[in-house]
Each structure stands twice: as structure tokens, then as C-alpha cells.
Enzyme design. Structure first.
Site, mmCIF file in Angstrom:
data_model
loop_
_atom_site.group_PDB
_atom_site.id
_atom_site.type_symbol
_atom_site.label_atom_id
_atom_site.label_comp_id
_atom_site.label_asym_id
_atom_site.label_seq_id
_atom_site.Cartn_x
_atom_site.Cartn_y
_atom_site.Cartn_z
ATOM 1 N N HIS A 41 0.819 -1.221 -0.054
ATOM 2 C CA HIS A 41 -0.049 -0.072 -0.113
ATOM 3 C C HIS A 41 0.861 1.404 -0.003
ATOM 4 O O HIS A 41 0.909 1.713 1.104
ATOM 5 C CB HIS A 41 -0.876 -0.061 1.207
ATOM 6 C CG HIS A 41 -2.212 -0.942 0.842
ATOM 7 N ND1 HIS A 41 -3.022 -1.300 1.916
ATOM 8 C CD2 HIS A 41 -2.596 -1.529 -0.114
ATOM 9 C CE1 HIS A 41 -3.829 -2.027 1.656
ATOM 10 N NE2 HIS A 41 -3.664 -2.276 0.334
ATOM 11 N N HIS A 74 -0.373 -8.592 1.134
ATOM 12 C CA HIS A 74 -1.318 -8.869 2.220
ATOM 13 C C HIS A 74 -2.143 -10.081 2.388
ATOM 14 O O HIS A 74 -2.636 -10.677 3.190
ATOM 15 C CB HIS A 74 -2.457 -7.664 1.866
ATOM 16 C CG HIS A 74 -1.923 -6.250 1.695
ATOM 17 N ND1 HIS A 74 -1.733 -6.046 0.280
ATOM 18 C CD2 HIS A 74 -1.552 -5.431 2.302
ATOM 19 C CE1 HIS A 74 -1.255 -4.701 0.336
ATOM 20 N NE2 HIS A 74 -1.229 -4.386 1.544
ATOM 21 N N HIS A 125 -9.955 -4.289 5.228
ATOM 22 C CA HIS A 125 -8.597 -4.395 4.949
ATOM 23 C C HIS A 125 -8.200 -5.987 4.268
ATOM 24 O O HIS A 125 -8.664 -6.837 4.564
ATOM 25 C CB HIS A 125 -7.841 -4.331 6.203
ATOM 26 C CG HIS A 125 -6.153 -4.142 5.706
ATOM 27 N ND1 HIS A 125 -5.279 -5.121 5.612
ATOM 28 C CD2 HIS A 125 -5.488 -2.830 5.842
ATOM 29 C CE1 HIS A 125 -4.177 -4.673 5.266
ATOM 30 N NE2 HIS A 125 -4.139 -3.137 5.409
ATOM 31 N N GLU A 127 -5.887 -7.507 4.247
ATOM 32 C CA GLU A 127 -5.068 -8.637 5.050
ATOM 33 C C GLU A 127 -5.912 -9.535 5.928
ATOM 34 O O GLU A 127 -6.027 -10.485 5.937
ATOM 35 C CB GLU A 127 -3.910 -8.147 6.014
ATOM 36 C CG GLU A 127 -3.448 -9.064 6.705
ATOM 37 C CD GLU A 127 -2.526 -8.559 7.798
ATOM 38 O OE1 GLU A 127 -2.059 -9.015 8.827
ATOM 39 O OE2 GLU A 127 -1.712 -7.534 7.606
ATOM 40 N N THR A 168 -1.429 -8.210 11.460
ATOM 41 C CA THR A 168 -0.011 -7.895 11.584
ATOM 42 C C THR A 168 0.224 -6.350 11.783
ATOM 43 O O THR A 168 1.310 -6.052 12.419
ATOM 44 C CB THR A 168 0.793 -8.484 10.637
ATOM 45 O OG1 THR A 168 0.640 -7.679 9.404
ATOM 46 C CG2 THR A 168 0.661 -10.008 10.541
ATOM 47 N N CYS A 198 3.639 -7.982 13.690
ATOM 48 C CA CYS A 198 4.891 -8.316 13.268
ATOM 49 C C CYS A 198 5.996 -7.118 13.765
ATOM 50 O O CYS A 198 5.484 -5.969 14.265
ATOM 51 C CB CYS A 198 4.836 -7.921 11.786
ATOM 52 S SG CYS A 198 5.383 -6.284 10.938
ATOM 53 N N SER A 226 -2.405 2.635 3.769
ATOM 54 C CA SER A 226 -1.423 1.926 4.544
ATOM 55 C C SER A 226 -1.910 1.992 6.058
ATOM 56 O O SER A 226 -1.956 2.755 6.725
ATOM 57 C CB SER A 226 -0.022 2.663 4.324
ATOM 58 O OG SER A 226 0.948 2.230 5.133
ATOM 59 N N SER A 227 -2.169 0.623 6.384
ATOM 60 C CA SER A 227 -2.580 0.487 7.932
ATOM 61 C C SER A 227 -1.472 0.733 8.610
ATOM 62 O O SER A 227 -1.794 1.643 9.906
ATOM 63 C CB SER A 227 -3.076 -1.123 7.949
ATOM 64 O OG SER A 227 -3.423 -1.152 9.375
ATOM 65 N N ASN A 228 -0.341 0.302 8.394
ATOM 66 C CA ASN A 228 0.660 0.548 9.618
ATOM 67 C C ASN A 228 1.225 2.163 9.476
ATOM 68 O O ASN A 228 1.647 2.619 10.630
ATOM 69 C CB ASN A 228 1.850 -0.310 9.457
ATOM 70 C CG ASN A 228 2.669 0.144 8.093
ATOM 71 O OD1 ASN A 228 3.808 0.935 8.188
ATOM 72 N ND2 ASN A 228 2.323 -0.364 6.949
#
EC number: 1.17.7.4
Length: 317
Positions: A41, A74, A125, A127, A168, A198, A226-228
């Protein structure tokens, strides 16, 4: 103005591997190479790979017969995997992050054993969709929760036969609160042997927390999907500091910097370092001094690409 750089920041091993798989497939087999969903992402990465011959699709039906297909970092559901295998494709490569695959295996194991599984994650999402899609036992159950409130409202078949796992790329703090709720509501629930969040997510959240302690504002380089990267910006904001999620240096607004003596910069796990360097250059144009990198956890994890693709190729400029 001083520039402080979070450490670590930017690419993780899973992202490096996923991008390398697409690059090497293009180099070895030629364009076009089809990729289900954005391989990671990040807009810059996706646009760069498109220029080299990658075609990003959402449905397997969009891939012509005889093509080469790659699954994104993902991960995908078992149904998507089965659909791809049923097609007349020349090659099929899996760029799923190995740490996502670990969670997939936990869900598949629960399904085989007939345990009900609860996934902590964000609805919609990719993932999460892929992970939920590893469960196939009609006599069990697979549930998604995002918050402690979801846990208290959840209805399961057998409270004594439950396990949980997590997406994660979640906020470590938020996830801890949900896990506490799960353990309180379901005392016999079983969690993963090792944390599913992670190492890169955890390290980058720890690094941005340290960064925000010293910075007046923080710029997080990363795309909106982007989730993170979103979790990094949220963490800073919860600490009471302004944080801005930016795709590139062009997104920086000068008024953000007014009165700031120290500007923190970090990057999500899918954001390449070239974008960080461009942000630093832009900040210097706006009057900032040299950048200083904070100390942080060393990362030396490497995930190998499939053996069919293990050759040296050019990287994205």
C-alpha cells in the site's frame, strides 16, 4: 528548525520481498505481469511498478489466460487461491508476507481442529479478508473484532473452545486493550504462541513514540490506505503532538511548520527511502537544518523470494 529521523522507519522485510518478486518477474518473464491488489500500500511503489509493466487487478477474472499472476503482500483467501489455480496461468507467485502467512496457518489450524477463531483487525482491509478466508469449518466459527466493545457484544457457539489471532499491522496499544477484553470475557480463550503483530510494526511504533517525545510535529511518509502508516500518525496524535500522513514532499504545507523548532520524520513499512529523502530536501528548502537520526532497534531480517526468481535485477530508482 531541526529534523529528527525515526529509526527504524520505511521498508520492512515483507515489503522488500513483495516488491522484489514483482520486479524480478518482470525482468525474467517480461511485461505484463498481473498483480492481485496493490502489491504493497504505497502509491509511489505501485506507480513505479506500473511504469515497468505491472498491471494491478482486484478480480482473478481480469487476468487473461496464459498470464503470470502475483498475490500481494497482504495475502489472499483460500477461495481466491483456488480460483487462481483453476485458471490457465503460466506462473503463479505468492508475495504474501511470511508473517501474514504465519497468521493464516494459525487460522487454518483452528479450522481443522474445530475451534472457533476470533481475529482482531480492521474490517475491509485485504489482509483481514485473506486471513478470515483461511477458515472453512462449517461447524465452527470465524469472527472479526476491532474494539473492546465488539468483544462484549460478540456471540460465539462455545466459550470454552476459542482462540484468537491479530492482523499484523495494528496499534500495539489498541490491540492490547482488545486482548484484555477477550481474556476477561472468555477466560479459556487461547492466543498465539508468539505475538501476531509483526516486528516491523512494533519497532516503528516504538521508534515514532521516541521521536514524538522530542519533536514538535511529526511527518509520517505513507499512503492513506497503509494500515501501519495510519497507526503511526494516530500514535503521535494520541501523545498530543500534530502528525501528518503524507504521500510525498509535495503534500507538506508550510503552515504546519510555523513555530516548530524540531520536525520529526518517519515512514511506514511500505514507504521507500527515496520519499523520506525528498521530504528532508523539501524541509531544508523551507529553512530546516541538517537531519539527525535517532538510535533504534537494528533490523536484519530478510525474507527470500521464490527460488524461481532468485537472480539479480535492477531495483526501482
Amino acid at each position: 528548525m531541526q529534523i529528527l529521523l525515526a529509526n527504524p522507519r520505511g521498508f520492512c522485510a515483507g515489503v522488500d520481498r513483495a516488491i522484489s518478486i514483482v520486479e524480478r518477474a518482470i525482468e525474467m518473464y517480461g511485461a505484463p505481469i498481473y498483480v492481485r491488489h496493490e502489491v504493497v500500500h504505497n502509491r509511489y511503489v505501485v506507480e513505479s511498478l506500473c511504469e515497468r509493466g505491472a498491471i494491478f487487478i482486484e478480480e482473478i477474472s481480469e487476468v487473461p489466460d496464459g498470464s503470470i499472476l502475483i498475490f500481494s503482500a497482504h495475502g489472499v483467501s483460500q477461495a481466491v487461491r483456488a480460483e487462481a489455480r483453476s485458471r490457465n496461468l503460466t506462473m503463479l507467485f505468492d508475495a504474501t508476507c511470511p508473517l501474514v502467512t504465519k497468521v493464516h496457518m494459525e487460522v487454518a489450524r483452528a479450522s481443522r481442529k474445530g475451534k472457533e477463531a476470533i481475529l482482531i483487525g480492521h474490517a475491509g482491509h485485504p489482509e483481514v479478508e485473506g486471513t478470515m478466508g483461511q477458515y472453512s469449518n462449517p461447524n465452527g466459527g470465524m469472527y472479526l473484532v476491532e474494539s473492546p466493545d465488539d468483544v462484549w457484544q460478540l456471540s460465539v457457539k462455545d466459550e470454552n473452545n476459542l482462540c484468537f489471532m491479530t492482523q499484523t499491522t495494528l496499534s500495539v496499544d489498541d490491540t492490547s486493550a482488545v486482548i484484555d477484553a477477550l481474556n476477561t470475557r472468555f477466560p479459556k480463550i487461547v492466543g498465539p504462541r508468539k505475538d501476531d503483530i509483526c516486528y516491523a510494526t512494533t519497532n516503528r511504533q516504538e521508534a515514532v513514540r521516541n521521536l514524538a517525545n522530542d519533536a514538535d510535529i511529526v511527518l509520517v511518509v505513507g499512503s492513506k490506505n497503509s494500515s501501519n502508516s495510519n497507526r503511526l500518525a494516530e500514535l503521535v496524535q494520541r501523545m498530543g503532538k500534530p502528525a501528518y500522513l503524507i504521500d510525498s514532499a509535495a503534500d507538506i504545507q508550510e503552515f504546519w511548520l510555523q513555530g516548530a523548532k524540531c520536525i520529526g520524520v518517519t515512514a511506514g513499512a511500505s514507504a521507500p527511502d527515496i520519499l523520506v529523502q525528498q521530504v528532508i530536501a523539501r524541509l531544508k528548502d523551507l529553512g530546516a537544518g541538517e537531519s539527525i537520526e535517532l538510535s533504534g532497534r537494528e533490523e536484519n531480517i530478510v525474507f527470500e523470494v521464490p527460488k524461481e526468481l532468485r537472480v539479480e535485477v535492477k531495483q526501482i530508482d
